[in-house]
Design a protein around this motif. Structure first.
Motif, PDB file in Angstrom:
ATOM      1  N   UNK A 258     -17.607 -14.544 -32.363  1.00 55.91           N
ATOM      2  CA  UNK A 258     -17.175 -14.343 -30.975  1.00 55.91           C
ATOM      3  C   UNK A 258     -18.375 -14.263 -30.040  1.00 55.91           C
ATOM      4  N   UNK A 259     -19.387 -13.517 -30.445  1.00 51.53           N
ATOM      5  CA  UNK A 259     -20.577 -13.350 -29.604  1.00 51.53           C
ATOM      6  C   UNK A 259     -21.255 -14.693 -29.352  1.00 51.53           C
ATOM      7  N   UNK A 260     -21.412 -15.496 -30.392  1.00 51.59           N
ATOM      8  CA  UNK A 260     -22.048 -16.799 -30.229  1.00 51.59           C
ATOM      9  C   UNK A 260     -21.203 -17.725 -29.346  1.00 51.59           C
ATOM     10  N   UNK A 261     -19.879 -17.656 -29.497  1.00 55.38           N
ATOM     11  CA  UNK A 261     -19.009 -18.455 -28.634  1.00 55.38           C
ATOM     12  C   UNK A 261     -19.257 -18.111 -27.167  1.00 55.38           C
ATOM     13  N   UNK A 262     -19.304 -16.814 -26.880  1.00 53.75           N
ATOM     14  CA  UNK A 262     -19.483 -16.357 -25.495  1.00 53.75           C
ATOM     15  C   UNK A 262     -20.844 -16.772 -24.948  1.00 53.75           C
ATOM     16  N   UNK A 263     -21.896 -16.482 -25.694  1.00 48.53           N
ATOM     17  CA  UNK A 263     -23.258 -16.683 -25.198  1.00 48.53           C
ATOM     18  C   UNK A 263     -23.638 -18.164 -25.146  1.00 48.53           C
ATOM     19  N   UNK A 264     -23.246 -18.922 -26.176  1.00 42.90           N
ATOM     20  CA  UNK A 264     -23.667 -20.322 -26.242  1.00 42.90           C
ATOM     21  C   UNK A 264     -22.735 -21.270 -25.493  1.00 42.90           C
ATOM     22  N   UNK A 265     -21.421 -21.016 -25.577  1.00 43.95           N
ATOM     23  CA  UNK A 265     -20.475 -21.883 -24.878  1.00 43.95           C
ATOM     24  C   UNK A 265     -20.306 -21.473 -23.411  1.00 43.95           C
ATOM     25  N   UNK A 266     -20.597 -20.218 -23.120  1.00 44.93           N
ATOM     26  CA  UNK A 266     -20.377 -19.735 -21.756  1.00 44.93           C
ATOM     27  C   UNK A 266     -21.662 -19.456 -21.008  1.00 44.93           C
ATOM     28  N   UNK A 267     -22.718 -20.143 -21.395  1.00 49.48           N
ATOM     29  CA  UNK A 267     -24.045 -19.843 -20.840  1.00 49.48           C
ATOM     30  C   UNK A 267     -24.105 -19.925 -19.321  1.00 49.48           C
ATOM     31  N   UNK A 268     -23.206 -20.692 -18.713  1.00 51.19           N
ATOM     32  CA  UNK A 268     -23.235 -20.830 -17.249  1.00 51.19           C
ATOM     33  C   UNK A 268     -22.661 -19.617 -16.534  1.00 51.19           C
ATOM     34  N   UNK A 269     -21.706 -18.941 -17.182  1.00 55.26           N
ATOM     35  CA  UNK A 269     -20.996 -17.861 -16.489  1.00 55.26           C
ATOM     36  C   UNK A 269     -21.019 -16.515 -17.208  1.00 55.26           C
ATOM     37  N   UNK A 270     -21.393 -16.494 -18.485  1.00 55.84           N
ATOM     38  CA  UNK A 270     -21.294 -15.237 -19.244  1.00 55.84           C
ATOM     39  C   UNK A 270     -22.310 -14.204 -18.760  1.00 55.84           C
ATOM     40  N   UNK A 271     -21.941 -12.935 -18.923  1.00 55.86           N
ATOM     41  CA  UNK A 271     -22.849 -11.853 -18.544  1.00 55.86           C
ATOM     42  C   UNK A 271     -23.196 -10.968 -19.729  1.00 55.86           C
ATOM     43  N   UNK A 272     -22.609 -11.242 -20.896  1.00 55.91           N
ATOM     44  CA  UNK A 272     -22.828 -10.393 -22.060  1.00 55.91           C
ATOM     45  C   UNK A 272     -24.298 -10.346 -22.461  1.00 55.91           C
ATOM     46  N   UNK A 273     -24.956 -11.491 -22.493  1.00 56.97           N
ATOM     47  CA  UNK A 273     -26.354 -11.532 -22.950  1.00 56.97           C
ATOM     48  C   UNK A 273     -27.300 -10.811 -22.001  1.00 56.97           C
ATOM     49  N   UNK A 274     -26.817 -10.502 -20.796  1.00 60.16           N
ATOM     50  CA  UNK A 274     -27.659  -9.768 -19.842  1.00 60.16           C
ATOM     51  C   UNK A 274     -27.397  -8.266 -19.891  1.00 60.16           C
ATOM     52  N   UNK A 275     -26.373  -7.881 -20.640  1.00 54.60           N
ATOM     53  CA  UNK A 275     -25.984  -6.480 -20.695  1.00 54.60           C
ATOM     54  C   UNK A 275     -27.025  -5.644 -21.450  1.00 54.60           C
ATOM     55  N   UNK A 276     -27.262  -4.453 -21.001  1.00 54.04           N
ATOM     56  CA  UNK A 276     -28.304  -3.595 -21.597  1.00 54.04           C
ATOM     57  C   UNK A 276     -27.972  -3.223 -23.043  1.00 54.04           C
TER      58      UNK A 276
END
Length: 243
Positions: free
Chosen positions: A18-36
């Protein structure tokens, strides 16, 4: 085990999909990878599982079917059920408003498996039929997967494991640990490539617009499959605890 709560039951290895789907497929809009918390605890995904749930919910609200929610001031995040219904609708799955999540999930899993099955050659299809039909004359190529899920056959769990693993292998490049003793996965491997393509090339496979579907469709399919996997594991634990 309802909605996004299935994520609470997953291991870090299983959450990685799930994490890879969000970060890699949603790189234009995701905010998870920026979360502290992501930055602090990655790859211990269980430490920030609520952030993963929230990110999925926000992405679900980004689909065209939910633009009206934003215009009405209801916010862009949606529930698991709304996301599940939205994905089913996009795949042409008919349902009543009263249809339970579990029934929608089984129809969803059967539908994506049938789409993968249809991409096989006749010889390959016959191999799959021989493996799953179990001498039942009622099961045909057209109703194979739907019948298995509707009749609560033992193969339902195995197919759920297969779908989960196909996504894990496609997204993360490796099998899930839970599969090490399940031989049927190798027997069904002819389905792996078409299923992976269907789930990961959403914008090319379906007449779907909106970048969020590249994440929400495989994510919902994965969660539906993992709910069945975890349900079986928990029922077995409860059974053996009686002795």
């Amino acid at each position: 085990m309802s909605g996004f709560n299935v994520l609470d039951k997953l291991t870090n290895e299983e959450l990685e999909v799930i994490v890879k789907l969000i970060v890699e497929k949603g790189w234009q809009t995701e905010s998870l990878s920026k979360d502290k918390d992501y930055k602090k605890y990655y790859p211990d995904h269980k430490k920030y599982v609520d952030k993963i749930k929230n990110e999925l919910s926000l992405m679900g609200g980004d689909t065209l079917a939910n633009v009206a929610r934003f215009l009405m001031g209801k916010g862009s995040s949606i529930s698991y059920r709304e996301m599940l219904k939205d994905v089913c609708k996009k795949l042409g799955i008919e349902y009543e408003e009263s249809t339970l999540d579990g029934e929608l999930e089984y129809d969803l899993l059967a539908t994506v498996l049938k789409k993968a099955f249809d991409k096989l050659s006749e010889v390959e299809q016959n191999i799959i039929l021989d493996i799953l039909r179990d001498n039942s004359n009622e099961i045909t190529a057209n109703n194979l997967f739907y019948k298995i899920f509707a009749d609560d056959r033992k193969e339902k769990y195995l197919l759920a494991v297969f779908v989960s693993n196909t996504l894990a292998k496609t997204v993360c490049g490796r099998d899930l640990s839970l599969l090490k003793d399940i031989e049927i996965i190798n027997e069904l491997k002819v389905l792996t490539a078409p299923l992976g393509s269907i789930l990961m090339n959403v914008d090319k496979t379906y007449d779907i617009t909106g970048p969020a579907y590249r994440i929400t469709l495989p994510a919902i399919v994965y969660m539906a499959a993992m709910k069945e996997v975890k349900r079986k594991v928990e029922s077995e634990k409860s059974f053996f605890s009686l002795f």
